[in-house]
Write a protein that holds these residues in place. Structure first.
Motif, short mmCIF file in Angstrom:
data_model
loop_
_atom_site.label_atom_id
_atom_site.label_comp_id
_atom_site.label_asym_id
_atom_site.label_seq_id
_atom_site.Cartn_x
_atom_site.Cartn_y
_atom_site.Cartn_z
N ASP A 32 0.86 -1.18 0.00
CA ASP A 32 0.00 0.00 0.00
C ASP A 32 0.90 1.23 0.00
O ASP A 32 1.87 1.29 0.76
CB ASP A 32 -0.90 0.00 1.24
CG ASP A 32 -2.04 1.01 1.16
OD1 ASP A 32 -1.96 1.97 0.35
OD2 ASP A 32 -3.01 0.86 1.93
N ASP A 33 0.60 2.21 -0.85
CA ASP A 33 1.41 3.42 -0.88
C ASP A 33 1.12 4.34 0.31
O ASP A 33 1.90 5.24 0.60
CB ASP A 33 1.22 4.18 -2.19
CG ASP A 33 -0.20 4.65 -2.41
OD1 ASP A 33 -0.39 5.83 -2.76
OD2 ASP A 33 -1.13 3.84 -2.24
N TYR A 34 0.03 4.09 1.01
CA TYR A 34 -0.27 4.85 2.22
C TYR A 34 0.42 4.13 3.38
O TYR A 34 -0.05 3.09 3.86
CB TYR A 34 -1.78 4.97 2.43
CG TYR A 34 -2.17 5.81 3.61
CD1 TYR A 34 -1.71 7.12 3.76
CD2 TYR A 34 -3.01 5.30 4.60
CE1 TYR A 34 -2.07 7.89 4.85
CE2 TYR A 34 -3.38 6.06 5.69
CZ TYR A 34 -2.91 7.35 5.81
OH TYR A 34 -3.25 8.11 6.91
N ILE A 35 1.55 4.63 3.80
CA ILE A 35 2.44 3.95 4.74
C ILE A 35 1.74 3.57 6.04
O ILE A 35 1.88 2.44 6.52
CB ILE A 35 3.70 4.81 5.01
CG1 ILE A 35 4.53 4.90 3.73
CG2 ILE A 35 4.52 4.25 6.15
CD1 ILE A 35 5.68 5.90 3.78
N VAL A 54 6.18 -5.58 4.27
CA VAL A 54 5.45 -4.46 3.68
C VAL A 54 6.25 -3.87 2.52
O VAL A 54 7.47 -3.78 2.59
CB VAL A 54 5.19 -3.36 4.73
CG1 VAL A 54 4.52 -2.15 4.11
CG2 VAL A 54 4.35 -3.90 5.87
N ALA A 55 5.52 -3.48 1.47
CA ALA A 55 6.09 -2.68 0.38
C ALA A 55 5.16 -1.49 0.19
O ALA A 55 3.95 -1.61 0.37
CB ALA A 55 6.19 -3.50 -0.89
N TYR A 56 5.74 -0.36 -0.20
CA TYR A 56 4.95 0.87 -0.35
C TYR A 56 4.74 1.27 -1.81
O TYR A 56 4.21 2.34 -2.07
CB TYR A 56 5.61 2.01 0.43
CG TYR A 56 5.83 1.66 1.89
CD1 TYR A 56 4.75 1.36 2.73
CD2 TYR A 56 7.10 1.61 2.42
CE1 TYR A 56 4.95 1.02 4.05
CE2 TYR A 56 7.31 1.29 3.75
CZ TYR A 56 6.23 0.99 4.56
OH TYR A 56 6.43 0.65 5.88
N ALA A 78 -5.06 1.33 -6.17
CA ALA A 78 -4.71 2.66 -6.69
C ALA A 78 -3.41 3.15 -6.07
O ALA A 78 -3.40 3.72 -4.98
CB ALA A 78 -5.84 3.64 -6.40
N MET A 79 -2.31 2.85 -6.76
CA MET A 79 -1.00 3.32 -6.31
C MET A 79 -0.34 4.05 -7.47
O MET A 79 -0.55 3.69 -8.63
CB MET A 79 -0.11 2.14 -5.90
CG MET A 79 -0.58 1.39 -4.69
SD MET A 79 0.60 0.13 -4.13
CE MET A 79 0.52 -1.06 -5.46
N PRO A 80 0.45 5.08 -7.16
CA PRO A 80 1.18 5.75 -8.24
C PRO A 80 2.20 4.79 -8.86
O PRO A 80 2.69 3.88 -8.21
CB PRO A 80 1.87 6.92 -7.54
CG PRO A 80 1.82 6.62 -6.10
CD PRO A 80 0.72 5.66 -5.86
N GLY A 81 2.49 5.00 -10.12
CA GLY A 81 3.43 4.11 -10.81
C GLY A 81 2.74 2.81 -11.17
O GLY A 81 1.72 2.79 -11.84
N LEU A 82 3.26 1.72 -10.68
CA LEU A 82 2.73 0.39 -10.97
C LEU A 82 1.53 0.11 -10.06
O LEU A 82 1.68 0.01 -8.84
CB LEU A 82 3.84 -0.64 -10.74
CG LEU A 82 3.71 -2.01 -11.37
CD1 LEU A 82 3.57 -1.91 -12.89
CD2 LEU A 82 4.93 -2.84 -11.02
N SER A 83 0.34 -0.01 -10.63
CA SER A 83 -0.87 -0.22 -9.84
C SER A 83 -0.92 -1.63 -9.26
O SER A 83 -0.20 -2.54 -9.72
CB SER A 83 -2.11 0.01 -10.70
OG SER A 83 -2.28 -1.07 -11.60
#
Length: 155
Positions: A32-35, A54-56, A78-83
């Motif tokens: 999740d891009d939301y840390i 975890v990966a962001y 919905a993550m920036p870059g690679l979804s």
């Protein structure tokens, strides 16, 4: 690459009868891009007995999955870059990851979204915000089933 490892505790929720065959805690990669969201879910899963990392972002998720070989992946869509959808499709194309349960972790809530996630290789979906116990229950169910017998689960 920024990622965190959460060590499972002694509570081991996953050691119910359906996990009798496991000698080690199931490995779950949370992406999740939301840390704060990623860390909170991973910590809860670790407290429930899962071995959690975890990966962001999507690129780090693929790298960790390739090196660590998780038993399941929880993916934000919905993550920036690679979804998350792109990550799922990439994982499904790898023979060693083709049958790993994938759980979408998303705010998407329509029938069309579910159909797209299912077609993209997901075995289930948790709608944000999710009760972490629901995530544990869905992951436990998915991990206990052979890939061909999995249903599609959503919270």
């Amino acid at each position: 690459m920024h990622n965190r490892t959460f060590t499972p505790t002694r509570s081991r929720v996953w050691t119910a009868a359906r996990f009798a065959a496991h000698s080690m805690p199931p490995r779950v990669l949370v992406v999740d891009d939301y840390i704060d969201s990623a860390d909170a879910l991973a910590a809860f899963l670790a407290n429930s007995g899962f071995d959690t990392r975890v990966a962001y972002n999507g690129c780090d998720a693929l790298k960790i999955a390739n090196e660590w070989r998780p038993d399941s992946v929880v993916l934000d869509i919905a993550m920036p870059g690679l979804s998350g959808l792109a990550v799922a499709r990439t994982l499904r194309a790898l023979p060693e990851m083709a049958s790993v349960p994938l759980l979408a972790y998303t705010a998407c809530e329509t029938g069309d979204d579910y159909a797209e996630l299912r077609a993209g290789g997901f075995d289930g979906v948790c709608i944000k915000p999710v009760d972490p116990l629901t995530a544990v229950d869905i992951l436990s169910t998915l991990l206990a089933m052979p890939a061909l017998k999995r249903g599609y689960y959503h919270s």
